[in-house]
Design a protein around this motif. Structure first.
Motif, PDB file in Angstrom:
ATOM      1  N   VAL A  70     -12.438   6.236   2.481  1.00  0.00           N
ATOM      2  CA  VAL A  70     -11.043   6.436   2.075  1.00  0.00           C
ATOM      3  C   VAL A  70     -10.387   7.457   2.993  1.00  0.00           C
ATOM      4  N   PHE A  71     -11.086   8.550   3.273  1.00  0.00           N
ATOM      5  CA  PHE A  71     -10.548   9.593   4.145  1.00  0.00           C
ATOM      6  C   PHE A  71     -10.252   9.036   5.534  1.00  0.00           C
TER       7      PHE A  71
ATOM      8  N   PHE B 250      -6.612   8.710   7.315  1.00  0.00           N
ATOM      9  CA  PHE B 250      -6.404   9.389   8.591  1.00  0.00           C
ATOM     10  C   PHE B 250      -5.968   8.387   9.660  1.00  0.00           C
ATOM     11  N   ARG B 251      -6.596   7.213   9.680  1.00  0.00           N
ATOM     12  CA  ARG B 251      -6.239   6.173  10.637  1.00  0.00           C
ATOM     13  C   ARG B 251      -4.787   5.724  10.432  1.00  0.00           C
ATOM     14  N   ARG B 252      -4.382   5.525   9.180  1.00  0.00           N
ATOM     15  CA  ARG B 252      -2.992   5.129   8.897  1.00  0.00           C
ATOM     16  C   ARG B 252      -2.025   6.210   9.354  1.00  0.00           C
ATOM     17  N   GLN B 253      -2.402   7.465   9.149  1.00  0.00           N
ATOM     18  CA  GLN B 253      -1.555   8.568   9.585  1.00  0.00           C
ATOM     19  C   GLN B 253      -1.424   8.569  11.106  1.00  0.00           C
ATOM     20  N   LEU B 254      -2.520   8.380  11.809  1.00  0.00           N
ATOM     21  CA  LEU B 254      -2.473   8.331  13.267  1.00  0.00           C
ATOM     22  C   LEU B 254      -1.667   7.130  13.760  1.00  0.00           C
TER      23      LEU B 254
END
Length: 61
Positions: free
Chosen positions: A38-39, A43-47
């Motif tokens: 999940v983390f 994080f990937r979506r944020q990047l």
């Protein structure tokens, strides 16, 4: 996510005091893997949502 973290913390506290059974150890490992997935996804979506606005590369001094 909150329930996941709460259960991981509960198992962590129990591990430090009385120890965990084999079933609880397996559950803890499974929950930790779920948390990391999940983390990483968040994080990937944020990047991926980052937009570069500076066309020219900057020189670092």
């Amino acid at each position: 996510m909150d329930k996941l973290i709460a259960r991981i913390n509960e198992l962590s506290r129990k591990s430090k005091t009385v120890g965990l059974s084999e079933t609880e150890l397996a559950e803890r490992d499974k929950l930790r893997k779920q948390y990391l997935e999940v983390f990483k996804g968040n994080f990937r979506r944020q990047l991926d949502s980052i937009e570069f606005t500076d066309e020219k590369p900057r020189k670092l001094h």
